[in-house]
Design a protein around this motif. Structure first.
Motif, PDB file in Angstrom:
ATOM      1  N   MET A  86      13.163 -35.637  68.990  1.00 44.70           N
ATOM      2  CA  MET A  86      14.050 -36.669  69.527  1.00 44.70           C
ATOM      3  C   MET A  86      13.218 -37.877  69.959  1.00 44.70           C
ATOM      4  O   MET A  86      12.127 -37.716  70.530  1.00 44.70           O
ATOM      5  CB  MET A  86      14.835 -36.138  70.731  1.00 44.70           C
ATOM      6  CG  MET A  86      15.644 -34.889  70.439  1.00 44.70           C
ATOM      7  SD  MET A  86      17.139 -35.200  69.457  1.00 44.70           S
ATOM      8  CE  MET A  86      18.247 -35.804  70.707  1.00 44.70           C
ATOM      9  N   ILE A  87      13.727 -39.078  69.688  1.00 48.63           N
ATOM     10  CA  ILE A  87      13.028 -40.284  70.087  1.00 48.63           C
ATOM     11  C   ILE A  87      13.926 -41.116  71.001  1.00 48.63           C
ATOM     12  O   ILE A  87      15.150 -41.086  70.882  1.00 48.63           O
ATOM     13  CB  ILE A  87      12.597 -41.136  68.876  1.00 48.63           C
ATOM     14  CG1 ILE A  87      13.823 -41.567  68.055  1.00 48.63           C
ATOM     15  CG2 ILE A  87      11.605 -40.387  68.005  1.00 48.63           C
ATOM     16  CD1 ILE A  87      13.505 -42.610  66.992  1.00 48.63           C
ATOM     17  N   GLU A  88      13.310 -41.851  71.903  1.00 45.40           N
ATOM     18  CA  GLU A  88      14.061 -42.676  72.828  1.00 45.40           C
ATOM     19  C   GLU A  88      14.501 -43.964  72.143  1.00 45.40           C
ATOM     20  O   GLU A  88      13.702 -44.630  71.471  1.00 45.40           O
ATOM     21  CB  GLU A  88      13.209 -43.009  74.055  1.00 45.40           C
ATOM     22  CG  GLU A  88      13.976 -43.741  75.140  1.00 45.40           C
ATOM     23  CD  GLU A  88      13.181 -43.852  76.432  1.00 45.40           C
ATOM     24  OE1 GLU A  88      13.635 -44.599  77.322  1.00 45.40           O
ATOM     25  OE2 GLU A  88      12.119 -43.194  76.551  1.00 45.40           O
ATOM     26  N   VAL A  89      15.779 -44.316  72.332  1.00 48.29           N
ATOM     27  CA  VAL A  89      16.315 -45.516  71.668  1.00 48.29           C
ATOM     28  C   VAL A  89      16.856 -46.558  72.644  1.00 48.29           C
ATOM     29  O   VAL A  89      17.196 -47.677  72.228  1.00 48.29           O
ATOM     30  CB  VAL A  89      17.428 -45.136  70.669  1.00 48.29           C
ATOM     31  CG1 VAL A  89      16.865 -44.336  69.505  1.00 48.29           C
ATOM     32  CG2 VAL A  89      18.556 -44.373  71.361  1.00 48.29           C
ATOM     33  N   GLY A  90      16.959 -46.217  73.924  1.00 46.96           N
ATOM     34  CA  GLY A  90      17.484 -47.191  74.861  1.00 46.96           C
ATOM     35  C   GLY A  90      17.482 -46.690  76.285  1.00 46.96           C
ATOM     36  O   GLY A  90      17.297 -45.494  76.548  1.00 46.96           O
ATOM     37  N   GLN A  91      17.678 -47.624  77.216  1.00 46.70           N
ATOM     38  CA  GLN A  91      17.737 -47.305  78.635  1.00 46.70           C
ATOM     39  C   GLN A  91      18.849 -48.119  79.291  1.00 46.70           C
ATOM     40  O   GLN A  91      19.213 -49.188  78.801  1.00 46.70           O
ATOM     41  CB  GLN A  91      16.405 -47.612  79.327  1.00 46.70           C
ATOM     42  CG  GLN A  91      15.234 -46.797  78.810  1.00 46.70           C
ATOM     43  CD  GLN A  91      13.953 -47.097  79.572  1.00 46.70           C
ATOM     44  OE1 GLN A  91      13.947 -47.856  80.548  1.00 46.70           O
ATOM     45  NE2 GLN A  91      12.857 -46.493  79.136  1.00 46.70           N
ATOM     46  N   ALA A 119      23.947 -33.593  76.520  1.00 50.28           N
ATOM     47  CA  ALA A 119      23.589 -33.495  75.107  1.00 50.28           C
ATOM     48  C   ALA A 119      24.820 -33.204  74.268  1.00 50.28           C
ATOM     49  O   ALA A 119      25.725 -32.481  74.691  1.00 50.28           O
ATOM     50  CB  ALA A 119      22.547 -32.396  74.892  1.00 50.28           C
ATOM     51  N   THR A 120      24.869 -33.781  73.069  1.00 51.16           N
ATOM     52  CA  THR A 120      25.967 -33.529  72.150  1.00 51.16           C
ATOM     53  C   THR A 120      25.432 -32.920  70.861  1.00 51.16           C
ATOM     54  O   THR A 120      24.295 -33.186  70.451  1.00 51.16           O
ATOM     55  CB  THR A 120      26.748 -34.817  71.836  1.00 51.16           C
ATOM     56  OG1 THR A 120      25.853 -35.821  71.348  1.00 51.16           O
ATOM     57  CG2 THR A 120      27.448 -35.336  73.087  1.00 51.16           C
ATOM     58  N   PHE A 121      26.284 -32.104  70.225  1.00 51.89           N
ATOM     59  CA  PHE A 121      25.882 -31.360  69.035  1.00 51.89           C
ATOM     60  C   PHE A 121      26.958 -31.473  67.967  1.00 51.89           C
ATOM     61  O   PHE A 121      28.153 -31.488  68.264  1.00 51.89           O
ATOM     62  CB  PHE A 121      25.658 -29.884  69.374  1.00 51.89           C
ATOM     63  CG  PHE A 121      24.646 -29.644  70.452  1.00 51.89           C
ATOM     64  CD1 PHE A 121      23.343 -29.301  70.141  1.00 51.89           C
ATOM     65  CD2 PHE A 121      24.990 -29.775  71.792  1.00 51.89           C
ATOM     66  CE1 PHE A 121      22.400 -29.085  71.137  1.00 51.89           C
ATOM     67  CE2 PHE A 121      24.064 -29.558  72.795  1.00 51.89           C
ATOM     68  CZ  PHE A 121      22.758 -29.218  72.466  1.00 51.89           C
ATOM     69  N   ASN A 166      22.692 -34.104  68.230  1.00 50.54           N
ATOM     70  CA  ASN A 166      22.725 -35.434  67.619  1.00 50.54           C
ATOM     71  C   ASN A 166      22.527 -36.571  68.615  1.00 50.54           C
ATOM     72  O   ASN A 166      22.489 -37.748  68.237  1.00 50.54           O
ATOM     73  CB  ASN A 166      24.026 -35.648  66.845  1.00 50.54           C
ATOM     74  CG  ASN A 166      25.257 -35.460  67.719  1.00 50.54           C
ATOM     75  OD1 ASN A 166      25.196 -35.611  68.933  1.00 50.54           O
ATOM     76  ND2 ASN A 166      26.378 -35.120  67.088  1.00 50.54           N
ATOM     77  N   GLY A 167      22.397 -36.230  69.893  1.00 52.45           N
ATOM     78  CA  GLY A 167      22.165 -37.259  70.890  1.00 52.45           C
ATOM     79  C   GLY A 167      22.006 -36.659  72.271  1.00 52.45           C
ATOM     80  O   GLY A 167      22.504 -35.563  72.539  1.00 52.45           O
ATOM     81  N   ARG A 168      21.312 -37.411  73.134  1.00 51.78           N
ATOM     82  CA  ARG A 168      21.055 -36.893  74.474  1.00 51.78           C
ATOM     83  C   ARG A 168      20.917 -38.061  75.448  1.00 51.78           C
ATOM     84  O   ARG A 168      20.221 -39.037  75.169  1.00 51.78           O
ATOM     85  CB  ARG A 168      19.768 -36.075  74.476  1.00 51.78           C
ATOM     86  CG  ARG A 168      19.400 -35.421  75.788  1.00 51.78           C
ATOM     87  CD  ARG A 168      18.010 -34.819  75.709  1.00 51.78           C
ATOM     88  NE  ARG A 168      17.836 -33.948  74.543  1.00 51.78           N
ATOM     89  CZ  ARG A 168      16.657 -33.483  74.139  1.00 51.78           C
ATOM     90  NH1 ARG A 168      15.539 -33.832  74.768  1.00 51.78           N
ATOM     91  NH2 ARG A 168      16.588 -32.700  73.079  1.00 51.78           N
ATOM     92  N   ALA A 169      21.591 -37.956  76.573  1.00 51.47           N
ATOM     93  CA  ALA A 169      21.427 -38.910  77.664  1.00 51.47           C
ATOM     94  C   ALA A 169      20.788 -38.180  78.833  1.00 51.47           C
ATOM     95  O   ALA A 169      21.288 -37.130  79.261  1.00 51.47           O
ATOM     96  CB  ALA A 169      22.767 -39.494  78.086  1.00 51.47           C
ATOM     97  N   VAL A 170      19.698 -38.715  79.336  1.00 51.78           N
ATOM     98  CA  VAL A 170      18.989 -38.124  80.470  1.00 51.78           C
ATOM     99  C   VAL A 170      19.111 -39.084  81.640  1.00 51.78           C
ATOM    100  O   VAL A 170      18.695 -40.247  81.549  1.00 51.78           O
ATOM    101  CB  VAL A 170      17.514 -37.864  80.138  1.00 51.78           C
ATOM    102  CG1 VAL A 170      16.780 -37.298  81.348  1.00 51.78           C
ATOM    103  CG2 VAL A 170      17.390 -36.911  78.955  1.00 51.78           C
TER     104      VAL A 170
END
Length: 215
Positions: free
Chosen positions: A1-6, A77-79, A85-89
């Motif tokens: 997983m790579i970070e794409v935004g904040q 996290a969503t699957f 397919n995506g994750r918000a931390v």
């Protein structure tokens, strides 16, 4: 997983309210009706929940929320078909007795040809909108807790389809959030926050989850 935004967002409610809101899976298709059309719970406890959700465009996803051990953050996290397919931390810091700052970072799978900037903008916009919709709910919850049982005794007038006037609560019997809706053609009031339904004539909760009210 790579970070794409904040995303950094100040909210007019405490960190505790923000965490409670994240644990509230039930509100998704109601408070966030422009994003989600349905949610079906698989499991929930004080540390998080897992559910199948359907987006308004019909896309099904599995969503899993896990709280951090200190209860000042979470991962959402969503699957899709078993693949994340995506994750918000999110980390949350108190800024006052009834205010906090939510700091979110967004991650997606590192796939070839990924429009990193575009995907990041999508997540920032989506979660910014979700927080915009959640913030009033958090603030109303704080007000409801401070008001205690007195708020549940307040009534207002509402009109049925035949013109009959009835007295209905100002706040929902469920969590004391504003019952700012009107009876439909059948005399049913649907709470905009969690979708609980009440017969405006009798006060009965016809969807069955909670007690209604007596006029």
């Amino acid at each position: 997983m790579i970070e794409v935004g904040q995303l950094e967002r100040d909210v007019g409610a405490s960190a505790k309210r923000a965490i409670e809101d994240e644990l509230d899976w039930e509100h998704l298709p109601h408070t966030h009706r422009t994003t989600f059309s349905a949610v079906s719970l698989i499991h929930s406890d004080r540390n998080g929940w897992e559910a199948d959700v359907i987006l308004v465009d019909g896309t099904p996803m599995r969503m899993k929320v896990t709280l951090d051990e200190d209860r000042l953050g979470y991962t959402n996290a969503t699957f899709s078909e078993g693949t994340e397919n995506g994750r918000a931390v999110c980390r949350i810091s108190e800024t006052g007795s009834d205010s906090c700052r939510m700091s979110l970072r967004f991650f997606v799978p590192d796939i070839s040809g990924l429009d990193r900037e575009g995907v990041g903008a999508f997540y920032v916009d989506l979660f910014g909108r979700l927080i915009d919709e959640d913030e009033p709910k958090m603030i109303y919850t704080t007000e409801a807790l401070k008001a205690g049982g007195a708020a549940h005794k307040q009534r207002r007038k509402a009109a049925l389809a035949d013109g009959t006037m009835v007295r209905v609560p100002v706040v929902c019997p469920h969590q004391g959030l504003p019952l700012n809706c009107e009876p439909d053609a059948s005399g049913i009031m649907t709470c905009p926050w969690h979708g609980y339904q009440f017969d405006a004539r009798s006060g009965e909760c016809v969807s069955g989850q909670v007690k209604g009210w007596r006029s």
